[in-house]
Motif scaffolding. Structure first.
Motif, PDB file in Angstrom:
ATOM      1  N   VAL A 130       0.835  -1.204   0.000  1.00  0.00           N
ATOM      2  CA  VAL A 130       0.000   0.000   0.000  1.00  0.00           C
ATOM      3  C   VAL A 130       0.870   1.254   0.000  1.00  0.00           C
ATOM      4  CG1 VAL A 130      -1.657   1.342   1.355  1.00  0.00           C
ATOM      5  CG2 VAL A 130      -1.982  -1.119   1.070  1.00  0.00           C
ATOM      6  N   SER A 131       1.889   1.286   0.864  1.00  0.00           N
ATOM      7  CA  SER A 131       2.768   2.463   0.926  1.00  0.00           C
ATOM      8  C   SER A 131       3.551   2.631  -0.377  1.00  0.00           C
ATOM      9  CB  SER A 131       3.733   2.333   2.110  1.00  0.00           C
ATOM     10  OG  SER A 131       3.032   2.315   3.330  1.00  0.00           O
ATOM     11  N   PHE A 132       3.994   1.525  -0.954  1.00  0.00           N
ATOM     12  CA  PHE A 132       4.725   1.593  -2.229  1.00  0.00           C
ATOM     13  C   PHE A 132       3.823   2.149  -3.324  1.00  0.00           C
ATOM     14  CE2 PHE A 132       5.986  -0.246  -6.305  1.00  0.00           C
ATOM     15  CZ  PHE A 132       7.330   0.104  -6.360  1.00  0.00           C
ATOM     16  N   GLY A 133       2.599   1.647  -3.394  1.00  0.00           N
ATOM     17  CA  GLY A 133       1.678   2.133  -4.412  1.00  0.00           C
ATOM     18  C   GLY A 133       1.385   3.613  -4.261  1.00  0.00           C
ATOM     19  N   PHE A 134       1.163   4.062  -3.008  1.00  0.00           N
ATOM     20  CA  PHE A 134       0.880   5.480  -2.803  1.00  0.00           C
ATOM     21  C   PHE A 134       2.093   6.351  -3.117  1.00  0.00           C
ATOM     22  CE2 PHE A 134       1.406   9.209  -0.147  1.00  0.00           C
ATOM     23  CZ  PHE A 134       0.295   9.954  -0.535  1.00  0.00           C
ATOM     24  N   PHE A 135       3.257   6.015  -2.534  1.00  0.00           N
ATOM     25  CA  PHE A 135       4.424   6.883  -2.670  1.00  0.00           C
ATOM     26  C   PHE A 135       4.900   6.963  -4.116  1.00  0.00           C
ATOM     27  CE2 PHE A 135       9.055   7.627  -2.506  1.00  0.00           C
ATOM     28  CZ  PHE A 135       9.040   8.889  -1.934  1.00  0.00           C
ATOM     29  N   GLN A 136       4.997   5.814  -4.776  1.00  0.00           N
ATOM     30  CA  GLN A 136       5.468   5.831  -6.156  1.00  0.00           C
ATOM     31  C   GLN A 136       4.444   6.492  -7.071  1.00  0.00           C
ATOM     32  OE1 GLN A 136       8.462   5.121  -7.103  1.00  0.00           O
ATOM     33  NE2 GLN A 136       9.136   4.328  -5.120  1.00  0.00           N
ATOM     34  N   GLY A 137       3.153   6.258  -6.813  1.00  0.00           N
ATOM     35  CA  GLY A 137       2.119   6.901  -7.612  1.00  0.00           C
ATOM     36  C   GLY A 137       2.105   8.401  -7.415  1.00  0.00           C
ATOM     37  N   ALA A 138       2.205   8.848  -6.154  1.00  0.00           N
ATOM     38  CA  ALA A 138       2.221  10.284  -5.872  1.00  0.00           C
ATOM     39  C   ALA A 138       3.470  10.946  -6.454  1.00  0.00           C
ATOM     40  CB  ALA A 138       2.149  10.516  -4.363  1.00  0.00           C
ATOM     41  N   SER A 139       4.609  10.264  -6.375  1.00  0.00           N
ATOM     42  CA  SER A 139       5.845  10.818  -6.935  1.00  0.00           C
ATOM     43  C   SER A 139       5.729  10.982  -8.446  1.00  0.00           C
ATOM     44  CB  SER A 139       7.032   9.910  -6.590  1.00  0.00           C
ATOM     45  OG  SER A 139       7.208   9.811  -5.191  1.00  0.00           O
TER      46      SER A 139
END
Length: 626
Positions: free
Chosen positions: A608-617
């Motif tokens: 979940v954190s990977f999906g959010f952080f990479q998507g937001a970046s």
């Protein structure tokens, strides 16, 4: 089937053992807390697999130990709580059993009192919620009922403290005062009841007829219940289409109010503690060696002070949740969610326990004992750790205040609560086939009741005390360990890359770097596995700031808002605290399941954190996000 046991414990010489026994939702715990005040404590009871609430009580010179047993429906029932009560009765010499029933439901609950009489135990029957029974048109001749049962019967209202003095006097008479004999007609207390099951089985055929005769002789029931307020409210709050939206709207408003009131209180207390540290402790400790002074001020005091500053928010949270639970709305939430939870392989009780987990995951997991199905229990244990407990709430309140405007803070917190539900739903959908259950849900909806102000304040204060008592050892250990990691080896800059904390953070960067967790945040997360309460104290030590406002500015200057949100998501979902893991192990009795639950929560948190952080970046690079 009960197993015979020899008595393995008895109260100290001269101290009586008084057991409080009753059905769920009868006000048993309210009676216990009103009688004992703030002197109750959780204790491990020999011979049982659970901890029970107990308190020392002085009954006019006769010392007694009051033990609050789990709420049960039937002494011959098959739930874990009912088995716990049977084991207690089989292994413990009891001087008096205080049976508490709901006076407005006496026609359904009198069976439990009759079972206690079958065992020959000295007993006192308290018919609680007598005011509610009168409002519903239930009339009880307590004196006549007591004469028929052969034990004292009193009408009380523990919520308003009505009849508690008389109940206390009756307990004294039943126990025989400080040294005198027991009241006339009261049997001497047995050493224990090793043959409990045969006694209950022998008297089973007579129970229905005995209940009918007692009700006919001493109880008058109305032809129709008069609780029009409950019917009107349920027409709206249990509406097939409006019920769930209204529930989530109420929860969102509750979190917004907690945030709006709690954050200013937290900031004020934090500023006060910071001023005390700088104005009083710093001059007082000025003569100490620098290393020891830094340990006491920058490590121990700053870490503990930062966590302490958030206690007002915890108090408000438990205050609000107490109203939701005691009013009867929590049972409605379970009813509303039952059909949806059934599709996930769960039931409404799982939803209620997940809500209980908002306070602390540990008692919520212990609550799965009411479920008879092993599959249902295990699946519930798998989802409960995703509940946003009060320790994690501290972290999120801090982060929300540091990175988002005040108007958005409450919505951010509510969004994290929705994320915790989403994680539970995904987990249940993925694993319901592995943990099958066909156990039906039997749920009783109590009438709406609004707790008194005294009840609300006492409960919230007791929860805060329990939170601090439970957490303080972990917090002290955590902040001390973080400070030592920051300041060792000697001669390096505190919290630098050369320090032990810097080395630990860099070591884990290949794993946590892709989700935006920098080395400093990594150290806080590592110690958060021991207890989530340490995360905030660890950040205070790492950044060298005790005042929450100053700490927020320091963290905001070091990480971006996308890193902060990723950190919150990971903290919400990753491996639960050590205490929760230990309870999962003890309750499931399966090491493999415990390891599986730890690995799954960590993996889900990372994804979940990977999906959010990479998507937001990526969106930031495209100019969509600021």
């Amino acid at each position: 089937m009960s197993h015979c046991q020899s008595p393995i414990w008895s109260a100290p010489a001269g101290q009586a053992t008084v057991a409080v026994l009753g059905m769920p939702n009868t006000g048993k715990s309210t009676f216990f807390s009103q009688l004992t005040g703030s002197h109750a404590h959780i204790g491990n009871w020999p011979g049982l697999t659970v901890d029970l609430l107990q308190a020392d009580l002085d009954l006019e010179g006769r010392p007694a130990q009051l033990v609050d047993l789990p709420g049960i429906y039937d002494l011959r029932g098959h739930s874990e709580d009912e088995a716990v009560v049977r084991r207690f009765l089989e292994s413990t010499p009891i001087d008096l059993v205080v049976v508490i029933l709901n006076a407005s439901q006496i026609d359904r609950q009198l069976r439990l009192a009759l079972q206690v009489r079958q065992l020959g135990l000295p007993a006192l029957l308290l018919l609680n919620m007598a005011d509610e029974a009168r409002r519903f048109g239930v009339v009880i001749d307590a004196e006549h009922l007591g004469a028929e049962l052969g034990l004292p019967v009193l009408l009380v209202s523990a919520k308003y403290r009505r009849g508690l003095a008389q109940a206390r006097q009756a307990m004294v008479r039943q126990l025989g005062g400080a040294s005198g004999p027991a009241a006339p007609g009261v049997a001497a207390p047995p050493a224990a009841i090793p043959l409990l099951e045969p006694l209950l089985e022998a008297g089973e055929p007579e129970l229905p007829g005995r209940m009918a005769a007692l009700l006919a002789a001493a109880v008058s029931l109305p032809p129709q219940w008069r609780d029009r307020l409950t019917r009107r409210l349920d027409g709206l709050l249990l509406h097939p289409w409006l019920g769930l939206p209204l529930f989530f709207l109420a929860m969102a408003l509750m979190f917004q109010v907690i945030y709006a009131i709690g954050v200013p209180l937290q900031e004020a207390l934090g500023a006060l503690l910071d001023a005390f540290g700088k104005g009083v402790l710093t001059p007082l400790l000025s003569g100490l060696p620098p290393f020891l002074k830094g340990f006491l001020l920058d490590g121990l005091y700053q870490g503990l002070g930062t966590v302490t500053a958030f206690l007002p928010v915890i108090f408000l949270f438990f205050l609000a949740m107490g109203v939701v639970e005691d009013s009867g709305y929590l049972s409605r939430a379970a009813y509303l969610m039952d059909a949806f939870m059934e599709r996930l392989g769960l039931d409404g009780r799982s939803f209620v326990l997940a809500l209980m987990g908002f306070g602390c995951n540990v008692p919520a997991i212990l609550g799965t004992r009411v479920m008879r199905s092993s599959g249902l229990r295990l699946l519930s244990m798998l989802i409960i750790p995703f509940s946003l407990c009060s320790a994690r709430l501290n972290v999120f309140l801090f982060m929300a205040a540091a990175f988002f405007p005040a108007r958005q803070g409450g919505l951010v917190i509510f969004g994290l609560y929705l994320m915790s539900f989403a994680a539970a739903i995904v987990t249940a959908l993925l694993f319901k086939g592995r943990f099958n259950s066909s156990e039906p849900l039997v749920l009783e909806l109590p009438p709406y009741r609004f707790p008194t102000l005294r009840q609300m304040l006492n409960r919230a204060w007791a929860e805060v005390r329990h939170f601090w008592f439970w957490a303080r050892r972990f917090i002290v250990f955590g902040v001390v360990a973080v400070w030592l990691l920051n300041n060792l080896p000697l001669g390096v800059a505190p919290a630098s890359d050369a320090s032990l904390s810097g080395q630990l953070g860099e070591l884990l960067q290949p794993l946590l770097g892709p989700i935006g967790i920098n080395p400093k945040l990594t150290v806080a997360l590592v110690f958060g596995f021991i207890a989530k309460e340490i995360v905030l104290g660890g950040l205070a030590v790492i950044y060298g700031q005790a005042d929450p406002a100053a700490l927020g500015r320091a963290v905001a200057a070091d990480v971006s808002w996308t890193q902060a949100v990723s950190f919150m998501l990971f903290t919400l979902l990753y491996t639960p605290c050590l205490s929760t893991v230990a309870v999962i192990r003890s309750e499931s009795k399966r090491l493999g399941f415990t390891v599986f639950s730890v690995v799954w929560s960590f993996l889900l948190a990372w994804l979940v954190s990977f999906g959010f952080f990479q998507g937001a970046s990526l969106l930031q690079q495209l100019g969509v996000l600021g």
